[in-house]
Motif scaffolding. Structure first.
Motif, PDB file in Angstrom:
ATOM      1  N   GLY A 131     -41.596  -8.063 -33.294  1.00 57.14           N
ATOM      2  CA  GLY A 131     -40.229  -8.869 -32.129  1.00 57.14           C
ATOM      3  C   GLY A 131     -39.366  -7.968 -30.928  1.00 57.14           C
ATOM      4  O   GLY A 131     -38.832  -7.330 -31.353  1.00 57.14           O
ATOM      5  N   PRO A 132     -39.937  -8.246 -29.866  1.00 58.68           N
ATOM      6  CA  PRO A 132     -38.831  -7.595 -29.469  1.00 58.68           C
ATOM      7  C   PRO A 132     -37.526  -7.673 -29.375  1.00 58.68           C
ATOM      8  O   PRO A 132     -36.444  -8.891 -30.075  1.00 58.68           O
ATOM      9  N   ASP A 133     -36.321  -6.945 -29.188  1.00 61.63           N
ATOM     10  CA  ASP A 133     -34.968  -6.800 -29.906  1.00 61.63           C
ATOM     11  C   ASP A 133     -34.534  -7.928 -28.709  1.00 61.63           C
ATOM     12  O   ASP A 133     -35.062  -8.471 -27.686  1.00 61.63           O
ATOM     13  N   GLY A 134     -34.329  -8.891 -29.335  1.00 58.35           N
ATOM     14  CA  GLY A 134     -33.247 -10.076 -28.755  1.00 58.35           C
ATOM     15  C   GLY A 134     -34.246 -11.599 -28.821  1.00 58.35           C
ATOM     16  O   GLY A 134     -33.898 -12.069 -27.903  1.00 58.35           O
ATOM     17  N   PRO A 188     -39.321  -3.043 -36.927  1.00 53.89           N
ATOM     18  CA  PRO A 188     -39.184  -2.656 -35.655  1.00 53.89           C
ATOM     19  C   PRO A 188     -40.631  -1.313 -35.721  1.00 53.89           C
ATOM     20  O   PRO A 188     -40.637  -0.839 -34.981  1.00 53.89           O
ATOM     21  N   TYR A 189     -41.065  -1.171 -37.269  1.00 51.65           N
ATOM     22  CA  TYR A 189     -42.485  -0.123 -37.252  1.00 51.65           C
ATOM     23  C   TYR A 189     -43.474  -1.220 -37.240  1.00 51.65           C
ATOM     24  O   TYR A 189     -43.451  -1.375 -38.704  1.00 51.65           O
ATOM     25  N   MET A 190     -44.175  -1.000 -36.174  1.00 55.26           N
ATOM     26  CA  MET A 190     -44.893  -1.450 -36.755  1.00 55.26           C
ATOM     27  C   MET A 190     -46.196  -1.217 -37.601  1.00 55.26           C
ATOM     28  O   MET A 190     -47.029  -2.003 -38.591  1.00 55.26           O
ATOM     29  N   ASP A 250     -37.278  -1.399 -30.566  1.00 51.96           N
ATOM     30  CA  ASP A 250     -38.962  -2.352 -30.572  1.00 51.96           C
ATOM     31  C   ASP A 250     -39.766  -1.355 -29.437  1.00 51.96           C
ATOM     32  O   ASP A 250     -39.457  -0.290 -29.295  1.00 51.96           O
ATOM     33  N   ALA A 279     -46.425  -8.080 -25.967  1.00 53.18           N
ATOM     34  CA  ALA A 279     -44.508  -8.100 -25.192  1.00 53.18           C
ATOM     35  C   ALA A 279     -44.845  -7.707 -24.165  1.00 53.18           C
ATOM     36  O   ALA A 279     -43.914  -8.611 -22.789  1.00 53.18           O
ATOM     37  N   SER A 280     -45.607  -6.712 -22.809  1.00 53.54           N
ATOM     38  CA  SER A 280     -45.397  -6.691 -22.218  1.00 53.54           C
ATOM     39  C   SER A 280     -45.238  -7.680 -21.273  1.00 53.54           C
ATOM     40  O   SER A 280     -45.387  -8.536 -20.490  1.00 53.54           O
ATOM     41  N   PRO A 306     -29.754  -6.261 -25.032  1.00 52.82           N
ATOM     42  CA  PRO A 306     -30.806  -6.245 -26.915  1.00 52.82           C
ATOM     43  C   PRO A 306     -30.723  -4.938 -26.647  1.00 52.82           C
ATOM     44  O   PRO A 306     -30.034  -3.979 -25.889  1.00 52.82           O
ATOM     45  N   TYR A 331     -38.961   8.458 -36.158  1.00 54.15           N
ATOM     46  CA  TYR A 331     -40.253   7.825 -35.833  1.00 54.15           C
ATOM     47  C   TYR A 331     -41.067   8.815 -35.652  1.00 54.15           C
ATOM     48  O   TYR A 331     -41.461   9.501 -34.689  1.00 54.15           O
ATOM     49  N   VAL A 372     -42.042  -1.160 -27.374  1.00 53.08           N
ATOM     50  CA  VAL A 372     -42.366  -1.060 -25.712  1.00 53.08           C
ATOM     51  C   VAL A 372     -40.739  -0.137 -24.945  1.00 53.08           C
ATOM     52  O   VAL A 372     -40.691   0.369 -24.566  1.00 53.08           O
ATOM     53  N   GLU A 429     -49.345  -2.230 -33.209  1.00 49.72           N
ATOM     54  CA  GLU A 429     -49.036  -2.240 -31.940  1.00 49.72           C
ATOM     55  C   GLU A 429     -49.259  -2.375 -31.204  1.00 49.72           C
ATOM     56  O   GLU A 429     -48.171  -2.689 -30.146  1.00 49.72           O
ATOM     57  N   PHE A 454     -48.650  -5.855 -29.898  1.00 53.17           N
ATOM     58  CA  PHE A 454     -47.869  -5.827 -29.808  1.00 53.17           C
ATOM     59  C   PHE A 454     -47.046  -5.257 -28.753  1.00 53.17           C
ATOM     60  O   PHE A 454     -46.654  -6.699 -27.562  1.00 53.17           O
ATOM     61  N   ILE A 455     -47.716  -4.084 -28.060  1.00 51.56           N
ATOM     62  CA  ILE A 455     -47.667  -4.092 -26.351  1.00 51.56           C
ATOM     63  C   ILE A 455     -47.831  -5.270 -25.442  1.00 51.56           C
ATOM     64  O   ILE A 455     -47.713  -5.022 -24.645  1.00 51.56           O
TER      65      ILE A 455
END
Lengths: 303, 245
Positions: free
Chosen positions: A36-39, A190-192, B166, A298-299, B136, B193, B168, A291, A294-295
């Motif tokens: 998931g995104p940061d935060g 954070p690694y998909m 993340d 999240a978007s 974040p 990465y 994005v 990934e 996810f994008i």
């Protein structure tokens, strides 16, 4: 009985609701990933599960014990590795291990059965200060310290951040071994590409699980038709693809761009358009991955 | 003129050689990826190039100055951002910008105007009065990068800028890198990465203190008959972790 069972966890920090109703069930020997995104609430969830912070409401049951009442017992069953390196940098590898063993009141031998394989890697450096270890070694030591009391639940907050690909593989092989020994593992990453290695993953966003399932199920539910495009000038291609009416969205993925086409668009038409704009472009359909999903998700939720 | 030129650059700590006679150039305006396993010597090499650590032997010219003879000149002409420390968590966003701009010698009359422009460009005007602590990771890193290039340095050094960020936010970060490179700022970046390695113009891979390979991502893939940079990295950096120490 599942090893971890939570229902409706809510956690607030002042006016911010970090967790807004999380339901999570993890079975014995299951490797569960949080992405998931940061935060988004991943670290807060792990800290609640580790009984480091109490939930404001909701149920947290670990090995049949209630986190509000039986947190002392739970702590002897849970190994937790925070995202920041949290061992004592001035102590040696051996001293850190002894300290953790003493804190959990277990013998400070070399034969922790769970940590077995990892300890062997560390032994040549037993006299080295933790601060002087490489990133990969630090994480292995932190994992060993989280395993000294042979926990049945392992909670790992981004254990592979800052770690090179070869050491990451090694750490995931270790997690696979622990899982086969029956440990229930919850890991954020954070690694998909690592999400694919989990039995199930949850997309954690704005304090809740947007979805959870096997990596295959996630892709099935959130994946859309995806094309991969490649040409000589990749940054110019990205701009041109994004401005095309045939393209709904487009993102860089290493040496290619992944395109979500607009409804009714075809590869042939996009190829013609990009050729007309001077690209010698190669476009083909591919199977979307985590990934991509996810994008997309999240978007959609931050737009 | 080159942005970075090194010749047999070496750094030893006691009898341990962290950086072992590396020679390479970075062109102006280039995005240069500096890869390697943990403990391969990347951070040490980067510290030497930034004028923070004196080389034991060999030579490095960065932004036109010798890092051993004129480290202060080098520091003034570069920007630096690391994953671990970037901004003051207890200060607000605009306070951080003002602080760094002041350290790099911007005039206070300019700072206000340019920090407004910076926040506008990041589309982060509403974040102006927020404490950095509350942001974040992805936002912190974007802000830290913008602050690191506030004084328009010739080169910016980025030490794992997207660690723990993340998918994005990572891509948004790279768009900032491209913009900086388009403005002529040379970018020297480390990352774990491997998809990001593909975004660099050229990439070097460090193994045991030496540069084991250096080429464009495409050139490296051809050289090692690999289909991805991830494979190239694994071919070069495998070997046991013990040696990487």
């Amino acid at each position: 009985m599942a090893t971890i069972e939570t229902a409706g966890i809510v956690k607030r920090f002042g006016a911010v609701e970090a967790l807004s109703g999380v339901d999570l069930v993890v079975e014995r020997g299951e490797l569960f990933g949080l992405i998931g995104p940061d935060g988004g609430g991943k670290s807060t969830l792990l800290r609640v599960l580790a009984t480091l912070i109490p939930a404001d409401s909701g149920k947290v049951v670990i090995e049949g014990l209630d986190a509000g009442r039986d947190y002392r017992e739970i702590r002897s069953l849970v190994g937790y590795m925070p995202s920041r390196f949290s061992l004592y940098p001035d102590l040696t590898v051996e001293e850190n291990l002894k300290l953790f063993a003493a804190l959990f009141r277990v013998p400070a031998g070399d034969n922790y059965s769970l940590a077995g394989g990892i300890l062997e890697h560390l032994l040549p450096f037993r006299k080295r200060r933790a601060a002087a270890l490489s990133g990969g070694m630090k994480q292995k030591l932190a994992l060993c310290c989280a395993l000294v009391h042979e926990p049945s639940v392992l909670l790992l907050d981004e254990p592979t951040t800052g770690i090179d690909p070869v050491s990451r593989d090694e750490l995931w092989r270790i997690l696979g071994r622990l899982k086969r020994r029956g440990v229930a593992i919850v890991v954020s990453t954070p690694y998909m590409d690592e999400a694919r290695l989990c039995d199930r993953v949850a997309l954690v966003m704005q304090g809740r699980f947007l979805d959870a399932g096997t990596p295959g199920e996630i892709v099935e539910r959130h994946g859309r038709e995806t094309w991969a495009a490649r040409a000589d000038g990749m940054s110019r291609l990205l701009v041109d693809l994004r401005s095309s009416p045939l393209v709904e969205s487009c993102h860089a993925f290493g040496d290619q761009h992944h395109v979500t086409p607009s409804p009714g668009a075809s590869i042939e038409r996009l190829r013609e358009e990009m050729t007309a704009r001077g690209h010698r472009v190669e476009i083909r359909e591919i199977v979307p991955g985590i990934e991509d999903c996810f994008i997309r998700v999240a978007s959609a939720h931050t737009a | 003129m080159k942005a970075i030129e090194t010749e047999a650059l070496t750094k030893r700590f006691g009898n341990f050689t962290a950086v072992d006679s590396i020679s390479f150039d970075v062109k102006r305006g280039e995005i240069f990826g500096f890869l390697g396993a943990n403990g391969a010597g990347k951070t040490t090499a980067m510290r030497v190039l930034c004028g923070l650590s004196k080389p034991t032997s060999g030579r490095a010219i960065v932004a036109g100055h010798d890092v051993a003879a004129r480290p202060e000149r080098v520091k003034r002409r570069i920007g630096y951002m690391s994953q671990r420390f970037s901004l003051y968590e207890g200060l607000k966003v605009w306070e951080n910008i003002r602080l760094y701009a002041g350290i790099y010698g911007a005039r206070s009359a300019d700072i206000r105007e340019r920090s407004d422009a910076l926040l506008r460009e990041l589309d982060f005007e509403e974040g102006r009065d927020k404490l950095v602590r509350s942001l974040p990771t992805g936002w912190k890193q974007k802000l830290a990068f913008s602050v690191a290039i506030f004084h328009e340095p010739e080169i910016v050094f980025l030490d794992e800028p997207t660690g723990g960020v993340d998918p994005v936010a990572r891509r948004q970060f790279w768009e900032l890198i491209y913009k900086a490179a388009d403005r002529g700022i040379t970018v020297f970046v480390t990352t774990h990465y491997m998809d990001e390695a593909e975004y660099c113009d050229r990439v070097s891979i460090m193994v045991d203190g030496k540069i084991a390979a250096l080429d464009s991502p495409r050139g490296l893939k051809e050289q090692f008959r690999a289909t991805t940079m991830d494979e190239v990295f694994r071919i070069l950096a495998r070997g046991d972790d013990a040696r990487a120490l």
